[in-house]
Design a protein around this motif. Structure first.
Motif, PDB file in Angstrom:
ATOM      1  N   GLY A 156      -5.129 -24.481  55.608  1.00 36.04           N
ATOM      2  CA  GLY A 156      -6.046 -23.383  55.278  1.00 36.04           C
ATOM      3  C   GLY A 156      -5.952 -23.055  53.799  1.00 36.04           C
ATOM      4  O   GLY A 156      -5.478 -23.850  52.983  1.00 36.04           O
ATOM      5  N   LYS A 157      -6.362 -21.829  53.462  1.00 37.68           N
ATOM      6  CA  LYS A 157      -6.352 -21.452  52.040  1.00 37.68           C
ATOM      7  C   LYS A 157      -4.916 -21.296  51.537  1.00 37.68           C
ATOM      8  O   LYS A 157      -3.987 -21.068  52.330  1.00 37.68           O
ATOM      9  N   ASN A 158      -4.742 -21.412  50.232  1.00 35.33           N
ATOM     10  CA  ASN A 158      -3.404 -21.275  49.645  1.00 35.33           C
ATOM     11  C   ASN A 158      -2.866 -19.870  49.895  1.00 35.33           C
ATOM     12  O   ASN A 158      -3.603 -18.889  49.772  1.00 35.33           O
ATOM     13  N   ILE A 159      -1.592 -19.796  50.235  1.00 33.84           N
ATOM     14  CA  ILE A 159      -0.956 -18.491  50.502  1.00 33.84           C
ATOM     15  C   ILE A 159       0.296 -18.395  49.641  1.00 33.84           C
ATOM     16  O   ILE A 159       1.133 -19.303  49.646  1.00 33.84           O
ATOM     17  N   ARG A 160       0.419 -17.280  48.915  1.00 38.33           N
ATOM     18  CA  ARG A 160       1.614 -17.065  48.081  1.00 38.33           C
ATOM     19  C   ARG A 160       2.404 -15.914  48.671  1.00 38.33           C
ATOM     20  O   ARG A 160       1.932 -14.774  48.714  1.00 38.33           O
ATOM     21  N   ILE A 161       3.602 -16.233  49.128  1.00 40.85           N
ATOM     22  CA  ILE A 161       4.464 -15.234  49.788  1.00 40.85           C
ATOM     23  C   ILE A 161       5.627 -14.915  48.863  1.00 40.85           C
ATOM     24  O   ILE A 161       6.339 -15.821  48.422  1.00 40.85           O
ATOM     25  N   MET A 162       5.815 -13.638  48.574  1.00 45.84           N
ATOM     26  CA  MET A 162       6.974 -13.261  47.752  1.00 45.84           C
ATOM     27  C   MET A 162       8.133 -12.874  48.661  1.00 45.84           C
ATOM     28  O   MET A 162       8.011 -11.976  49.495  1.00 45.84           O
ATOM     29  N   GLU A 163       9.263 -13.599  48.490  1.00 45.33           N
ATOM     30  CA  GLU A 163      10.480 -13.147  49.174  1.00 45.33           C
ATOM     31  C   GLU A 163      11.187 -12.231  48.174  1.00 45.33           C
ATOM     32  O   GLU A 163      11.447 -12.624  47.033  1.00 45.33           O
ATOM     33  N   VAL A 164      11.406 -10.990  48.583  1.00 46.06           N
ATOM     34  CA  VAL A 164      11.824  -9.972  47.615  1.00 46.06           C
ATOM     35  C   VAL A 164      13.291 -10.119  47.234  1.00 46.06           C
ATOM     36  O   VAL A 164      13.679  -9.863  46.109  1.00 46.06           O
TER      37      VAL A 164
END
Ligand code: SF4
Length: 349
Positions: free
Chosen positions: A16-24
């Motif tokens: 699917g579309k690009n997903i940017r996940i921030m791990e804090v």
């Protein structure tokens, strides 16, 4: 219910579309490397390290005050080891110690009580740096100082709260689609606060544990939400995180500290993002951080861009060349929780 194998397969094949996940938090960053999580998911899902390293965001002027204190006659700085190599505007505490400064590494703030009682002619300051996870321990330290009527021990705080920092990122950085919330901090602050964040910023906020399977499950939940145009808080670490958090720890923090604007290294002032000793406890304050603090970023260091998720550590031109754990240029390479240090230890340079 889907098995872990099915989830892994779906994440690997995600197109699917690009997903940017921030791990804090840095503990998640370490676990992502340790468990080879990036190799298990589609390249369309990017995992970005965030601002959850307290040492990395402490202003250089705060380090300068510690250095100055350590060099005074009959004064001593007590600190965790992580702080020793972080540069102020000129010196680190390690360098100050080499010049004759009095600096001792402790493994627990409560050890400061013993040391100061044993050495009544020395003025001690404890470098109290941290997020909500460690702040209750500093509150306990103040309680012990009061209980034992200790006159030669104060704390110098650089205490940050994570929600204003995440809000700052949501408001100012447009490239993060979702958050893997910090597990340890969430144990203290609870999960309900993220429900408001999910609603306000229209992004998924998922709380996950630290095992590889926990992280994969949390990523899967984020991908599921984004694929379905959802944006909710989901607590997938219910064994440790409750909706309201740790009420005792929160009450302890609230008894001694109050919110204030604070300075974040490389970023600037974030409204309401610090905790200061309340006025009635100011006698125990040896020069804590404030919005008046200033910062000297070493030439070429991109720590702020790393902390805000704009670049990966490897995209800093100094990474692994001029900057390494043995010769750290920026704070993110120094701390065990700093993104650059974690990436350096786990990537081929
Ligand atoms: Fe700063 Fe070093 Fe990280 Fe570059 S690699 S951002 S110089 S800490």
């Amino acid at each position: 219910m889907k098995t872990l194998e099915t989830i892994k397969k779906e994440l690997k094949e995600y197109d699917g579309k690009n997903i940017r996940i921030m791990e804090v938090c840095g503990t998640h960053t370490s676990s992502i490397f340790k468990n080879g999580i990036r190799s298990l998911i589609s390249p369309r899902i990017k995992l970005i390290s965030g601002p959850g390293c307290p040492v990395c965001v402490t202003a250089s002027s705060y380090i300068d005050r510690l250095v100055e204190y350590s060099l005074k006659d009959n004064h001593c700085v007590l600190t965790f080891g992580d702080m020793m190599k972080v540069k102020g505007s000129e010196l680190t505490l390690t360098e100050s110690k080499a010049m004759g400064g009095n600096v001792k590494i402790l493994y627990s703030p409560l050890g400061a009580v013993k040391v100061s009682m044993k050495n009544p002619d020395t003025q001690f300051v404890f470098a109290a740096v941290g997020f909500e996870t460690t702040i209750p321990i500093y509150a306990l330290l103040i309680e012990e100082i009061i209980k034992n009527n200790i006159k030669n021990l104060r704390i110098m705080t650089s205490l940050k709260t994570i929600i204003p920092a995440i809000s700052y990122i949501c408001t100012n950085e447009k490239n993060i689609d979702a958050f893997l919330c910090p597990g340890h901090v969430s144990v203290i602050i609870g999960s309900s606060v993220y429900s408001e964040m999910a609603l306000k910023y229209r992004k998924p906020f998922v709380i996950g544990g630290f095992e590889g399977g926990h992280i994969i499950a949390a990523i899967y939940e984020i991908v599921r939400q984004i694929s379905n145009n959802e944006c909710n808080m989901k607590n997938m670490y219910q064994s440790a995180v409750t909706a309201e958090g740790n009420e005792k720890a929160k009450a302890l923090i609230d008894k001694y500290f109050e919110a204030a604007d604070d300075y974040w290294r490389g970023i600037g002032i974030i409204e309401g993002s610090g905790l200061k000793l309340r006025t009635e406890y100011k006698d125990f304050d040896a020069g804590s951080t404030s919005s008046e603090d200033v910062d000297v970023t070493p030439a070429g260091c991109k720590c702020a861009d790393v902390i805000l998720g704009r670049i990966t550590p490897q995209e800093c031109p100094l990474f692994g060349k001029a900057c390494s754990p043995l010769n750290a240029v920026g704070a993110c390479m120094v701390s065990s929780e700093g993104a650059c240090g974690i990436w350096y230890r786990n990537c081929e340079v």
